[in-house]
Write an enzyme that holds these catalytic residues in place. Structure first.
Site, PDB file in Angstrom:
ATOM      1  N   ASP A  33       6.762 -17.582  22.175  1.00 30.56           N
ATOM      2  CA  ASP A  33       5.621 -17.337  23.057  1.00 30.56           C
ATOM      3  C   ASP A  33       4.454 -16.840  22.202  1.00 30.56           C
ATOM      4  O   ASP A  33       4.651 -16.058  21.275  1.00 30.56           O
ATOM      5  CB  ASP A  33       5.998 -16.290  24.110  1.00 30.56           C
ATOM      6  N   ILE A  34       3.240 -17.303  22.513  1.00 32.53           N
ATOM      7  CA  ILE A  34       2.085 -16.890  21.704  1.00 32.53           C
ATOM      8  C   ILE A  34       1.642 -15.459  22.012  1.00 32.53           C
ATOM      9  O   ILE A  34       0.914 -14.865  21.229  1.00 32.53           O
ATOM     10  CB  ILE A  34       0.894 -17.860  21.852  1.00 32.53           C
ATOM     11  N   ASN A  91       9.721 -17.898  36.290  1.00 30.12           N
ATOM     12  CA  ASN A  91       8.835 -17.654  37.425  1.00 30.12           C
ATOM     13  C   ASN A  91       8.601 -18.994  38.121  1.00 30.12           C
ATOM     14  O   ASN A  91       8.144 -19.941  37.492  1.00 30.12           O
ATOM     15  CB  ASN A  91       7.501 -17.073  36.953  1.00 30.12           C
ATOM     16  N   GLU A  99       2.501 -19.498  36.057  1.00 31.54           N
ATOM     17  CA  GLU A  99       1.175 -19.814  35.547  1.00 31.54           C
ATOM     18  C   GLU A  99       1.047 -21.250  35.056  1.00 31.54           C
ATOM     19  O   GLU A  99      -0.028 -21.825  35.105  1.00 31.54           O
ATOM     20  CB  GLU A  99       0.803 -18.848  34.425  1.00 31.54           C
ATOM     21  N   VAL A 100       2.128 -21.809  34.553  1.00 31.90           N
ATOM     22  CA  VAL A 100       2.093 -23.176  34.021  1.00 31.90           C
ATOM     23  C   VAL A 100       2.991 -24.046  34.899  1.00 31.90           C
ATOM     24  O   VAL A 100       4.168 -23.725  35.074  1.00 31.90           O
ATOM     25  CB  VAL A 100       2.578 -23.218  32.555  1.00 31.90           C
ATOM     26  N   HIS A 104       9.866 -23.585  32.844  1.00 30.08           N
ATOM     27  CA  HIS A 104      10.113 -22.921  31.572  1.00 30.08           C
ATOM     28  C   HIS A 104      10.891 -21.639  31.823  1.00 30.08           C
ATOM     29  O   HIS A 104      10.731 -20.990  32.854  1.00 30.08           O
ATOM     30  CB  HIS A 104       8.818 -22.621  30.812  1.00 30.08           C
ATOM     31  N   HIS A 106      11.820 -17.988  30.044  1.00 26.79           N
ATOM     32  CA  HIS A 106      11.521 -17.001  29.003  1.00 26.79           C
ATOM     33  C   HIS A 106      12.841 -16.373  28.575  1.00 26.79           C
ATOM     34  O   HIS A 106      13.655 -16.008  29.426  1.00 26.79           O
ATOM     35  CB  HIS A 106      10.636 -15.880  29.552  1.00 26.79           C
TER      36      HIS A 106
END
Length: 120
Positions: A33-34, A91, A99-100, A104, A106
């Site tokens: 993750d950035i 999420n 958000e995206v 995905h 995490h």
């Protein structure tokens, strides 16, 4: 939430945006993750255009589902998280602050984590 083929993860999959990859196979990609929230914070995504887990579980092939699940475990083991523990989080949807619009997961680890959700 509809799939947006121009979301950041789609761009990473197409090579338009760089990522620090830690795992890749035919069906999945994992990368750091950035904006990490823990010492180890890695994202695992399927390569197919799936918005959410319900979308993925309904439409993905058995091979995609198996690869995604195995990738999560492999990444955790490869980064030394399996022994002390880690958290996986996805999420899904507006109420969960997705958000995206690309499924995905995490993987959080590398330190003692607090409660899953604070008591309200």
């Amino acid at each position: 939430m509809a799939y947006d083929p121009n979301n950041i993860f789609a761009k990473i999959l197409r090579g338009e945006v760089p990522s620090k990859k830690v795992h890749e196979d035919e069906h999945t990609l994992a990368f750091h993750d950035i904006n990490p929230l823990t010492p180890s914070h890695i994202l695992v995504i399927p390569k197919g255009p799936y918005v959410s887990f319900d979308d993925f579980s309904e439409k993905a092939s058995d091979a995609e589902i198996a690869a995604f699940t195995r990738a999560i475990g492999k990444v955790a083991r490869d980064h030394g998280l399996a022994g002390d523990g880690y958290r996986i989080l996805a999420n899904i949807g507006e109420n969960a602050h997705q958000e995206v619009p690309h499924l995905h997961v995490h993987i959080f680890g590398g330190k003692r984590l607090g409660r899953m959700l604070p008591k309200e």
